[in-house]
Design a protein around this motif. Structure first.
Motif, PDB file in Angstrom:
ATOM      1  N   ALA A  13     -56.198 -78.171 126.894  1.00 50.57           N
ATOM      2  CA  ALA A  13     -57.188 -78.363 125.836  1.00 50.57           C
ATOM      3  C   ALA A  13     -58.586 -77.970 126.306  1.00 50.57           C
ATOM      4  N   LEU A  14     -58.960 -78.414 127.485  1.00 51.82           N
ATOM      5  CA  LEU A  14     -60.288 -78.071 128.000  1.00 51.82           C
ATOM      6  C   LEU A  14     -60.404 -76.576 128.258  1.00 51.82           C
ATOM      7  N   GLY A  15     -59.333 -75.971 128.733  1.00 51.76           N
ATOM      8  CA  GLY A  15     -59.328 -74.527 128.949  1.00 51.76           C
ATOM      9  C   GLY A  15     -59.514 -73.767 127.641  1.00 51.76           C
ATOM     10  N   ALA A  16     -58.854 -74.233 126.596  1.00 50.10           N
ATOM     11  CA  ALA A  16     -58.984 -73.584 125.287  1.00 50.10           C
ATOM     12  C   ALA A  16     -60.399 -73.730 124.747  1.00 50.10           C
ATOM     13  N   SER A  51     -59.052 -60.177 113.707  1.00 49.03           N
ATOM     14  CA  SER A  51     -58.107 -60.050 114.824  1.00 49.03           C
ATOM     15  C   SER A  51     -58.534 -60.924 116.005  1.00 49.03           C
ATOM     16  N   SER A  52     -59.819 -60.981 116.277  1.00 49.52           N
ATOM     17  CA  SER A  52     -60.319 -61.846 117.360  1.00 49.52           C
ATOM     18  C   SER A  52     -60.111 -63.307 117.010  1.00 49.52           C
ATOM     19  N   LEU A  53     -60.405 -63.649 115.756  1.00 47.34           N
ATOM     20  CA  LEU A  53     -60.247 -65.038 115.331  1.00 47.34           C
ATOM     21  C   LEU A  53     -58.792 -65.467 115.465  1.00 47.34           C
ATOM     22  N   SER A  54     -57.885 -64.585 115.106  1.00 49.97           N
ATOM     23  CA  SER A  54     -56.454 -64.880 115.217  1.00 49.97           C
ATOM     24  C   SER A  54     -56.085 -65.240 116.648  1.00 49.97           C
ATOM     25  N   PHE A  55     -56.583 -64.482 117.601  1.00 50.67           N
ATOM     26  CA  PHE A  55     -56.340 -64.740 119.015  1.00 50.67           C
ATOM     27  C   PHE A  55     -56.882 -66.117 119.404  1.00 50.67           C
ATOM     28  N   HIS A  56     -58.102 -66.427 118.990  1.00 50.56           N
ATOM     29  CA  HIS A  56     -58.721 -67.705 119.347  1.00 50.56           C
ATOM     30  C   HIS A  56     -57.982 -68.882 118.701  1.00 50.56           C
ATOM     31  N   LEU A  57     -57.575 -68.718 117.459  1.00 49.25           N
ATOM     32  CA  LEU A  57     -56.823 -69.786 116.787  1.00 49.25           C
ATOM     33  C   LEU A  57     -55.477 -70.013 117.471  1.00 49.25           C
ATOM     34  N   ALA A  58     -54.843 -68.949 117.931  1.00 50.50           N
ATOM     35  CA  ALA A  58     -53.572 -69.091 118.648  1.00 50.50           C
ATOM     36  C   ALA A  58     -53.768 -69.873 119.946  1.00 50.50           C
ATOM     37  N   GLN A  59     -54.860 -69.619 120.640  1.00 59.11           N
ATOM     38  CA  GLN A  59     -55.153 -70.347 121.874  1.00 59.11           C
ATOM     39  C   GLN A  59     -55.370 -71.829 121.592  1.00 59.11           C
ATOM     40  N   LEU A  60     -56.119 -72.134 120.538  1.00 58.94           N
ATOM     41  CA  LEU A  60     -56.359 -73.534 120.166  1.00 58.94           C
ATOM     42  C   LEU A  60     -55.061 -74.206 119.717  1.00 58.94           C
ATOM     43  N   SER A  61     -54.236 -73.477 119.005  1.00 57.87           N
ATOM     44  CA  SER A  61     -52.950 -74.006 118.554  1.00 57.87           C
ATOM     45  C   SER A  61     -52.031 -74.280 119.742  1.00 57.87           C
ATOM     46  N   ALA A  63     -52.872 -75.035 122.637  1.00 54.93           N
ATOM     47  CA  ALA A  63     -53.404 -76.180 123.361  1.00 54.93           C
ATOM     48  C   ALA A  63     -53.218 -77.475 122.574  1.00 54.93           C
ATOM     49  N   GLY A  64     -52.670 -77.387 121.369  1.00 54.21           N
ATOM     50  CA  GLY A  64     -52.413 -78.573 120.556  1.00 54.21           C
ATOM     51  C   GLY A  64     -53.635 -79.124 119.855  1.00 54.21           C
ATOM     52  N   LEU A  65     -54.675 -78.315 119.714  1.00 56.15           N
ATOM     53  CA  LEU A  65     -55.918 -78.802 119.123  1.00 56.15           C
ATOM     54  C   LEU A  65     -56.054 -78.515 117.636  1.00 56.15           C
ATOM     55  N   VAL A  66     -55.277 -77.571 117.121  1.00 58.74           N
ATOM     56  CA  VAL A  66     -55.355 -77.253 115.696  1.00 58.74           C
ATOM     57  C   VAL A  66     -53.963 -77.118 115.112  1.00 58.74           C
ATOM     58  N   GLY A  67     -53.889 -77.368 113.828  1.00 55.55           N
ATOM     59  CA  GLY A  67     -52.657 -77.174 113.074  1.00 55.55           C
ATOM     60  C   GLY A  67     -52.933 -76.180 111.962  1.00 55.55           C
ATOM     61  N   GLN A  68     -51.890 -75.756 111.302  1.00 58.93           N
ATOM     62  CA  GLN A  68     -52.057 -74.814 110.201  1.00 58.93           C
ATOM     63  C   GLN A  68     -51.052 -75.093 109.107  1.00 58.93           C
ATOM     64  N   ARG A  69     -51.420 -74.688 107.903  1.00 64.32           N
ATOM     65  CA  ARG A  69     -50.516 -74.787 106.769  1.00 64.32           C
ATOM     66  C   ARG A  69     -50.819 -73.627 105.823  1.00 64.32           C
TER      67      ARG A  69
END
Length: 110
Positions: A13-16, A51-61, A63-69
């Motif tokens: 999580a901290l790394g993300a 495309s950059s945002l997608s990469f960042h969201l995948a990293q946060l996901s 790390a267990g910090l975000v969910g999606q629907r």
């Protein structure tokens, strides 16, 4: 030294969060509340290409910090408040020699 599962999750999580755009995304999602925010809106608010945002969201996901629907044609991202609170709890569990951190001012800790 063996690292337990809680420590490993904390490190992920901290790394993300240790990246400018990911930290900004997470803060926006926390501010958005449980309704979350569409990926396109996040990209617009941050001025980050999709495309950059997608990469960042995948990293946060990861790390267990975000969910999606999915809502219609949009993907809505939300902060995982339980994960956020767990991270904060882990970081502060031994705070201030066992006293409540809220009871101790910065002046007392200096």
């Amino acid at each position: 030294m063996e690292i337990d599962a809680t420590s490993q999750a904390t490190i992920r999580a901290l790394g993300a969060l240790a990246q400018e755009h990911r930290l900004a995304v997470f803060r926006l999602l926390v501010q958005a509340g449980p309704d979350g925010m569409a990926a396109g809106v996040l990209a617009d608010r941050l001025g980050v290409p999709a495309s950059s945002l997608s990469f960042h969201l995948a990293q946060l996901s990861n790390a267990g910090l975000v969910g999606q629907r999915r809502e219609s044609r949009s993907i809505i991202y939300t902060a995982d408040y339980a994960a956020m609170n767990g991270l904060i709890s882990f970081l502060t569990e031994n705070c201030c020699a066992g006293s409540s951190c809220a009871a101790i001012s910065e002046r007392d800790c200096a």
